[in-house]
Motif scaffolding. Structure first.
Motif, PDB file in Angstrom:
ATOM      1  N   GLU A 273      15.855 -14.615  -7.097  1.00 24.21           N
ATOM      2  CA  GLU A 273      17.025 -15.486  -7.226  1.00 24.21           C
ATOM      3  C   GLU A 273      18.256 -14.677  -7.632  1.00 24.21           C
ATOM      4  OE1 GLU A 273      14.138 -16.055  -8.805  1.00 24.21           O
ATOM      5  OE2 GLU A 273      14.421 -16.813 -10.837  1.00 24.21           O
ATOM      6  N   TRP A 276      19.725 -13.184  -4.561  1.00 24.03           N
ATOM      7  CA  TRP A 276      20.454 -14.256  -3.880  1.00 24.03           C
ATOM      8  C   TRP A 276      21.773 -14.548  -4.590  1.00 24.03           C
ATOM      9  CZ3 TRP A 276      21.691 -19.183  -5.736  1.00 24.03           C
ATOM     10  CH2 TRP A 276      22.190 -20.089  -4.779  1.00 24.03           C
ATOM     11  N   TYR A 299      32.986 -22.005  -3.451  1.00 23.40           N
ATOM     12  CA  TYR A 299      31.595 -22.303  -3.861  1.00 23.40           C
ATOM     13  C   TYR A 299      31.119 -23.576  -3.140  1.00 23.40           C
ATOM     14  CZ  TYR A 299      27.984 -23.128  -7.647  1.00 23.40           C
ATOM     15  OH  TYR A 299      26.847 -23.325  -8.398  1.00 23.40           O
TER      16      TYR A 299
ATOM     17  N   LEU B 113      26.542 -27.489 -15.673  1.00 26.62           N
ATOM     18  CA  LEU B 113      25.273 -26.815 -15.970  1.00 26.62           C
ATOM     19  C   LEU B 113      24.159 -27.219 -15.010  1.00 26.62           C
ATOM     20  CD1 LEU B 113      25.457 -26.784 -19.863  1.00 26.62           C
ATOM     21  CD2 LEU B 113      26.290 -25.097 -18.214  1.00 26.62           C
ATOM     22  N   PHE B 114      24.533 -27.437 -13.761  1.00 26.69           N
ATOM     23  CA  PHE B 114      23.576 -27.628 -12.686  1.00 26.69           C
ATOM     24  C   PHE B 114      24.085 -26.838 -11.489  1.00 26.69           C
ATOM     25  CE2 PHE B 114      21.956 -30.069  -8.975  1.00 26.69           C
ATOM     26  CZ  PHE B 114      20.599 -29.936  -9.212  1.00 26.69           C
ATOM     27  N   GLY B 115      23.183 -26.211 -10.756  1.00 28.72           N
ATOM     28  CA  GLY B 115      23.583 -25.457  -9.571  1.00 28.72           C
ATOM     29  C   GLY B 115      23.076 -24.036  -9.618  1.00 28.72           C
ATOM     30  N   GLY B 116      23.273 -23.321  -8.525  1.00 32.99           N
ATOM     31  CA  GLY B 116      22.683 -22.005  -8.361  1.00 32.99           C
ATOM     32  C   GLY B 116      23.493 -20.870  -8.957  1.00 32.99           C
ATOM     33  N   THR B 118      25.479 -20.870 -11.785  1.00 28.96           N
ATOM     34  CA  THR B 118      25.908 -21.200 -13.141  1.00 28.96           C
ATOM     35  C   THR B 118      24.681 -21.195 -14.047  1.00 28.96           C
ATOM     36  OG1 THR B 118      26.786 -22.953 -14.555  1.00 28.96           O
ATOM     37  CG2 THR B 118      25.698 -23.667 -12.562  1.00 28.96           C
ATOM     38  N   GLY B 119      24.879 -20.967 -15.333  1.00 25.65           N
ATOM     39  CA  GLY B 119      23.819 -21.228 -16.280  1.00 25.65           C
ATOM     40  C   GLY B 119      23.448 -22.700 -16.219  1.00 25.65           C
ATOM     41  N   ARG B 122      17.722 -24.740 -17.403  1.00 28.39           N
ATOM     42  CA  ARG B 122      16.541 -23.880 -17.197  1.00 28.39           C
ATOM     43  C   ARG B 122      16.872 -22.394 -17.338  1.00 28.39           C
ATOM     44  NH1 ARG B 122      11.634 -26.334 -17.680  1.00 28.39           N
ATOM     45  NH2 ARG B 122      12.681 -28.196 -18.397  1.00 28.39           N
ATOM     46  N   THR B 123      18.121 -22.041 -17.135  1.00 31.41           N
ATOM     47  CA  THR B 123      18.583 -20.657 -17.300  1.00 31.41           C
ATOM     48  C   THR B 123      19.773 -20.712 -18.243  1.00 31.41           C
ATOM     49  OG1 THR B 123      17.906 -20.185 -15.006  1.00 31.41           O
ATOM     50  CG2 THR B 123      19.325 -18.572 -16.062  1.00 31.41           C
ATOM     51  N   PRO B 124      19.509 -21.043 -19.519  1.00 35.93           N
ATOM     52  CA  PRO B 124      20.627 -21.344 -20.420  1.00 35.93           C
ATOM     53  C   PRO B 124      21.387 -20.077 -20.816  1.00 35.93           C
ATOM     54  CG  PRO B 124      18.501 -22.094 -21.330  1.00 35.93           C
ATOM     55  CD  PRO B 124      18.212 -21.176 -20.182  1.00 35.93           C
ATOM     56  N   THR B 125      22.694 -20.196 -20.804  1.00 36.97           N
ATOM     57  CA  THR B 125      23.551 -19.148 -21.340  1.00 36.97           C
ATOM     58  C   THR B 125      24.517 -19.811 -22.314  1.00 36.97           C
ATOM     59  OG1 THR B 125      25.366 -19.307 -19.730  1.00 36.97           O
ATOM     60  CG2 THR B 125      23.445 -18.001 -19.088  1.00 36.97           C
ATOM     61  N   ARG B 270       9.278 -21.118  -9.316  1.00 37.66           N
ATOM     62  CA  ARG B 270      10.189 -20.162  -9.934  1.00 37.66           C
ATOM     63  C   ARG B 270       9.343 -19.026 -10.472  1.00 37.66           C
ATOM     64  NH1 ARG B 270      15.442 -22.530 -12.965  1.00 37.66           N
ATOM     65  NH2 ARG B 270      16.032 -24.076 -11.423  1.00 37.66           N
ATOM     66  N   PRO B 271       9.783 -17.770 -10.440  1.00 32.83           N
ATOM     67  CA  PRO B 271      11.002 -17.325  -9.796  1.00 32.83           C
ATOM     68  C   PRO B 271      10.913 -17.486  -8.279  1.00 32.83           C
ATOM     69  CG  PRO B 271       9.682 -15.443 -10.436  1.00 32.83           C
ATOM     70  CD  PRO B 271       9.004 -16.655 -11.000  1.00 32.83           C
ATOM     71  N   VAL B 313      18.066 -23.102  -4.148  1.00 34.21           N
ATOM     72  CA  VAL B 313      17.959 -22.197  -5.306  1.00 34.21           C
ATOM     73  C   VAL B 313      18.702 -22.864  -6.461  1.00 34.21           C
ATOM     74  CG1 VAL B 313      18.050 -19.782  -6.049  1.00 34.21           C
ATOM     75  CG2 VAL B 313      18.035 -20.306  -3.620  1.00 34.21           C
ATOM     76  N   PHE B 318      12.544 -23.683  -7.147  1.00 34.05           N
ATOM     77  CA  PHE B 318      13.279 -23.221  -5.974  1.00 34.05           C
ATOM     78  C   PHE B 318      12.364 -23.347  -4.754  1.00 34.05           C
ATOM     79  CE2 PHE B 318      15.232 -20.046  -9.184  1.00 34.05           C
ATOM     80  CZ  PHE B 318      16.175 -20.970  -9.577  1.00 34.05           C
TER      81      PHE B 318
ATOM     82  N   ARG C 270       9.907 -20.680 -16.191  1.00 35.38           N
ATOM     83  CA  ARG C 270       9.657 -19.495 -15.367  1.00 35.38           C
ATOM     84  C   ARG C 270      10.949 -19.134 -14.702  1.00 35.38           C
ATOM     85  NH1 ARG C 270       3.829 -19.015 -12.495  1.00 35.38           N
ATOM     86  NH2 ARG C 270       2.553 -19.695 -14.228  1.00 35.38           N
ATOM     87  N   PRO C 271      11.298 -17.866 -14.517  1.00 38.76           N
ATOM     88  CA  PRO C 271      10.566 -16.719 -15.014  1.00 38.76           C
ATOM     89  C   PRO C 271      10.619 -16.649 -16.543  1.00 38.76           C
ATOM     90  CG  PRO C 271      12.684 -16.023 -14.149  1.00 38.76           C
ATOM     91  CD  PRO C 271      12.543 -17.489 -13.827  1.00 38.76           C
ATOM     92  N   ASP C 274      13.719 -16.885 -18.708  1.00 37.84           N
ATOM     93  CA  ASP C 274      14.338 -18.193 -18.909  1.00 37.84           C
ATOM     94  C   ASP C 274      13.697 -18.944 -20.067  1.00 37.84           C
ATOM     95  OD1 ASP C 274      16.242 -17.763 -17.000  1.00 37.84           O
ATOM     96  OD2 ASP C 274      15.385 -19.082 -15.491  1.00 37.84           O
ATOM     97  N   VAL C 281      19.011 -19.688 -26.974  1.00 41.15           N
ATOM     98  CA  VAL C 281      20.210 -20.536 -27.003  1.00 41.15           C
ATOM     99  C   VAL C 281      20.015 -21.668 -28.009  1.00 41.15           C
ATOM    100  CG1 VAL C 281      21.553 -22.206 -25.645  1.00 41.15           C
ATOM    101  CG2 VAL C 281      21.055 -19.932 -24.701  1.00 41.15           C
TER     102      VAL C 281
ATOM    103  N   LEU D 117      22.297 -13.666 -22.973  1.00 40.76           N
ATOM    104  CA  LEU D 117      22.607 -15.095 -22.907  1.00 40.76           C
ATOM    105  C   LEU D 117      23.927 -15.326 -22.179  1.00 40.76           C
ATOM    106  CD1 LEU D 117      21.404 -16.213 -26.454  1.00 40.76           C
ATOM    107  CD2 LEU D 117      20.109 -16.021 -24.325  1.00 40.76           C
ATOM    108  N   THR D 125      26.927 -15.229 -12.140  1.00 35.95           N
ATOM    109  CA  THR D 125      27.316 -16.625 -12.016  1.00 35.95           C
ATOM    110  C   THR D 125      28.837 -16.652 -11.858  1.00 35.95           C
ATOM    111  OG1 THR D 125      27.759 -17.069 -14.364  1.00 35.95           O
ATOM    112  CG2 THR D 125      25.454 -17.220 -13.627  1.00 35.95           C
ATOM    113  N   GLN D 127      30.767 -18.453 -13.841  1.00 42.53           N
ATOM    114  CA  GLN D 127      31.403 -18.806 -15.118  1.00 42.53           C
ATOM    115  C   GLN D 127      32.190 -17.631 -15.690  1.00 42.53           C
ATOM    116  OE1 GLN D 127      27.311 -20.013 -16.147  1.00 42.53           O
ATOM    117  NE2 GLN D 127      28.294 -21.438 -17.538  1.00 42.53           N
TER     118      GLN D 127
END
Lengths: 349, 349, 349, 349
Positions: A273, A276, A299, B113-116, B118-119, B122-125, B270-271, B313, B318, C270-271, C274, C281, D117, D125, D127
């Motif tokens: 990912e 990608w 985007y 916070l949804f989409g490929g 962006t954090g 599930r992939t928090p930043t 995932r991944p 993704v 995914f 996963r992975p 995350d 976070v 993070l 991303t 952001q």
């Protein structure tokens, strides 16, 4: 090294031509770190011969990788070439005029603990490796096909060839030297079937002279290069090399490819990912520049028009392509029209 | 619930027809866990209306997701339908005869916070979310296009429609109930543009009656569904449903799709490489069965012929597609020729 | 169901006590979707018996998973319990007073295509599965050890027990029902050795009554639970359950654990990065609240003090723990001092 | 270069001593590719000074990375040292006798688009980056603490120091040169807090002379190194270097560490589960050799006893540690007792 810098006149333009077929001791095995085999001016036409990924060591179904290959000596590179005037931040344009099989056969194999559908040194498991096998593909040059012969049983299938290069790259940044098995921001072993005749590959220059090389020709390859090796064959490849000085356009963060019909970016990373994401974020930047729209609009637009064929899911980094059909866009001019210019140059040869 | 079980004769075969347009209180929001809205026999023609992924709540560029959407009420499903005789281990065949926009507009948006790119949850930043925006696409039915209008500036672009369904699925195994946002072995929110009219989707049945549903229509979608939402629109969709009893062919571990020109598998995980691995291993199984070759030969062959366009993704899992053009294969017959049969049935309607 | 709601007075507080040992037909196999086995008030002391992850089916080294287990009937849950007054957004506090082996033996095994160091259904490869084996561990209750006996050869090793629960969870949000093999925001099959006697686990309530359950006792477990199964054994477990109404503190996005000496968060995804990001976070949020510092300062501080032991790298989602020693912090009071309160309650029993 | 090869007698053994403090023009920025700063014999005691990861450029909270750092010149290495007699396949043993802060302050910072993070160049991303900040930690040498000072507000916290080196590595295999930011099979930027005084690090030699270097001292670091930079400080470090010739023990596939109380392996890869898998598979190999049990028994045993603290989740590759307490094992002798020998040597100094 047979090297012929023969100038000749096309369209009133003086084109230098360099022919080069490396002897085995001239192969480069890395991006960066190898001395240039020749120095070329922007605008030069290169007629190159490339050895196959196995360094020509798999010649029959009896030649198995663990016995025949001398790791890590795979993916021998033709090059590197020092491009006069190339400086960090410039963009190198490599236009593939022609990619032709240089032999009447090619090879593929399952290499123990290498490939997409097995545990590997990077995804280690405790399971034993898959059996090792070699397949030899005979080329039918007239029909433009290679023949798949099952290793177990009688199954036979002719497949159209679609020649391409697995590796095209420049020396990496940050003083690094990378194995010719690695794809990254500098290009390298991207293993995308999109790298076929007719496209222009744009690579950001990291060191003086760029030091680009090519290799790893495939008579054809599926997307993902599942078992780790395509239909690997020696190639006679003709390409034009040009230079775009820094400042005139965006500096690509990742390799870009332009064909007559598409814009493409190749991202390379793990997990997949992230490869990608790299290709997508770079395409958002590119569309934003070409169309004069902001990143959020780019985007949104990309979300509806991107094509995302995988390149490789077997190498040190995985590679994913983001592709936009030009037919969906208003007319755009990338890199000052370099691809069109090179296409026209190539047409005169 | 308007339900019309009107029998009529085609090609000497009695085809049951069911028309169904759910009222909002009839939407299902999950795969599994919802009572069937109707019971249908194999061979039934379903004429369905599906609401868009936003449950119709985004109707202007002023309607922003965080204010207008009522999470987790997205991806409303039309269904589930109980298929008479379907038992665990059987294979459900869903043939899409026709997928037509049911409204003259569709919507897309960036959801915080949804989409490929962006954090996400599930992939928090720690970075702040991207700005929230909604785009409305007007349909030109005559030209077969939707219009992209930049949210910032004057940019405008007409794009051809290519209608498809983001979700098609059955109830999951192991007593689970999954949100309509999830793709997995049971199908679900795979979000692949390959799910267009003319294809047959094969899903392994996990519970008695299969309990399949569809939803999440897209007027068009790029591969990857980068920002998380395609050109989301209500659909009028016609499909034929059939049943293949266990034992007559391989039980798919992952959703398979057949078109007139291609065989496909959709893996979700995932991944992303694991989604790809799932689709590839399943295609190795499939090719091995169809061509009568062993798995290593199928692995080698797939390596040279697979196409791997990404699906999504951005979702909970995914999704990656492995695709094989039939033109590269000898003639093969999958699932006893079910796709051809359904295609012929559809042609008579 | 033997159920004894015997009220008795401790410290002037009326504590309800519920004893419950499920019969096999009372096991729950999911989080969500199962009817409550009992309703309890906040403050109740539960004395529970839990069956092992194999549902007690592996009793000798001759009992192999593929023959003896009835998939997907693993990780039988004791519960769910409906907690009076629990509403979505509240926080459930589960304090483990005592976790004691309920049998004198436990089992572990390699299950084909399950585990951390093998291809699986989620990371499919073409390699054959590892051999299937079962190990039986005898408990020496006096010494507090279990005995590892090599399956091949004479090697023998005594290991101290460290009893814990692999699963503790509530019903999921978004109408979902998840297998007892899944860890996620609702807790579930987190498989962290930190879930031992003396800790309090905080879980956000998603449905009325919370519907929490526990199971999957381990006499001991290494971090990562590499082969997929720990020293799996039946347990007698005593716990106190309390409720924190919404509004009085942060609502945890992920399960939090407090011990006398540490604050912890468990992320699952996963992975694996995350899962780690989720736990980090959430800990940044928590430290920021507890210490009254901004998120960037909390990020910086966490960078220097976090401990990150893995939980599982074998389940449907992987789980990672972020842990902060209280000894490094100024005195902090989490959830209004709930852990200290429950610890004191437990001390009086 | 101040270099003092002063021989002196300890325990009847002649120990060579080399003191070395590089001037800025002597820093190495890579593993491999830099000429050795000195040649040492096995058994040599090295007294080294290492600059901090920022090359000493962040000296106040006003010094922000994007203005002050000269990328990619970070993680300056002290070395490389050519070890006499070291050949590919040998194992280098680096024993850390002492690691002492060489300054009374250290620095940490958030670097734009770097860290665990945040989106990065590898996980891009759209952001915007997190704000850039620098924190300066004052060392209280008497108390053995560093002081965290919140950048926003008055919060202050003293933390015990726990000095360690983020990087220790040898030249990579396959002709590669890697940035000092990279951890891999050759060691490098592993960033594990386990690399503290008292441990011995075992690294497989890839090139003649091994060419090892160290750098990136941390006064302390949490597991994961979340924001990307620990408490970064210059160090005075004393180490003993020894050589184990090929053939006498397993050749490590990944860096191994031995302390008085633990055996450890550090794996580095992306995604994080692959770093973990690498460390686990290598530990299975190691336990299998040390205990004389087969790999499946070692897998089972490791499942119950492994500790898995993360090292870094922010670098080019992520690093995970697998750790086994010696107290759980029968007495074992790794690498012919090299750690014990070096520990005894160190004790006499």
């Amino acid at each position: 090294m047979r090297e012929g810098g023969v100038g000749s006149t096309f369209l009133g333009v003086l084109v230098d031509v360099l022919e080069f077929r490396p002897s085995p001791d001239q192969y480069a095995w890395t991006f960066g770190g190898a001395p240039p085999v020749a120095t070329v001016k922007p605008g030069t036409l290169l007629k190159l011969w490339t050895e196959d990924a196995f360094a020509g060591k798999l010649r029959s179904t009896e030649d198995l990788p663990s016995a025949s290959l001398q790791m890590p000596d795979v993916n021998p590179q033709t090059g590197p070439f020092h491009v006069v005037g190339a400086e960090p931040g410039d963009v190198l344009a490599v236009h593939f005029v022609d990619i032709e099989p240089a032999r009447d056969w090619a090879a593929s194999s399952t290499i123990p603990l290498f490939g997409g559908l097995t545990g590997t040194d990077r995804t280690p498991t405790l399971q034993p490796p898959l059996p090792e096998r070699t397949w030899i593909y005979q080329l039918d040059r007239a029909r433009g096909t290679v023949a798949f012969e099952a290793s177990d049983g009688e199954f036979h299938l002719e497949l159209p060839i679609d020649p391409m290069h697995g590796t095209v790259g420049v020396a990496p940044p940050a003083r690094e030297v990378r194995s010719a098995l690695v794809p990254d921001t500098f290009g390298g072993n991207m293993d995308t079937p999109e790298m076929r005749a007719g496209v222009t590959c744009f690579l950001t220059v990291n060191v003086e002279g760029a030091l680009f090389s090519i290799g790893d020709g495939h008579f054809r390859q599926g997307e993902g290069e599942s078992c780790g090796t395509a239909v690997e064959g020696a190639m006679n490849t003709t390409l034009l090399v040009e230079l775009i000085k820094a400042g005139s356009a965006q500096t690509p963060a990742w390799p870009r490819i332009e064909s007559d019909t598409e814009l493409m970016v190749v991202g390379s990373a793990r997990p997949l990912e992230d490869a990608w994401r790299a290709s997508q974020v770079e395409m958002v930047r590119w569309l934003s520049e070409l169309l004069g729209i902001d990143q959020l609009d780019a985007y949104q637009l990309l979300t509806q028009i991107s094509l995302c064929p995988l390149a490789n899911v077997c190498d040190t980094n995985f590679s994913a392509v983001t592709k936009v059909p030009k037919s969906l866009l208003p007319p755009v001019t990338a890199f000052g029209g370099m691809h069109t210019y090179l296409r026209e140059q190539a047409a005169t040869l």
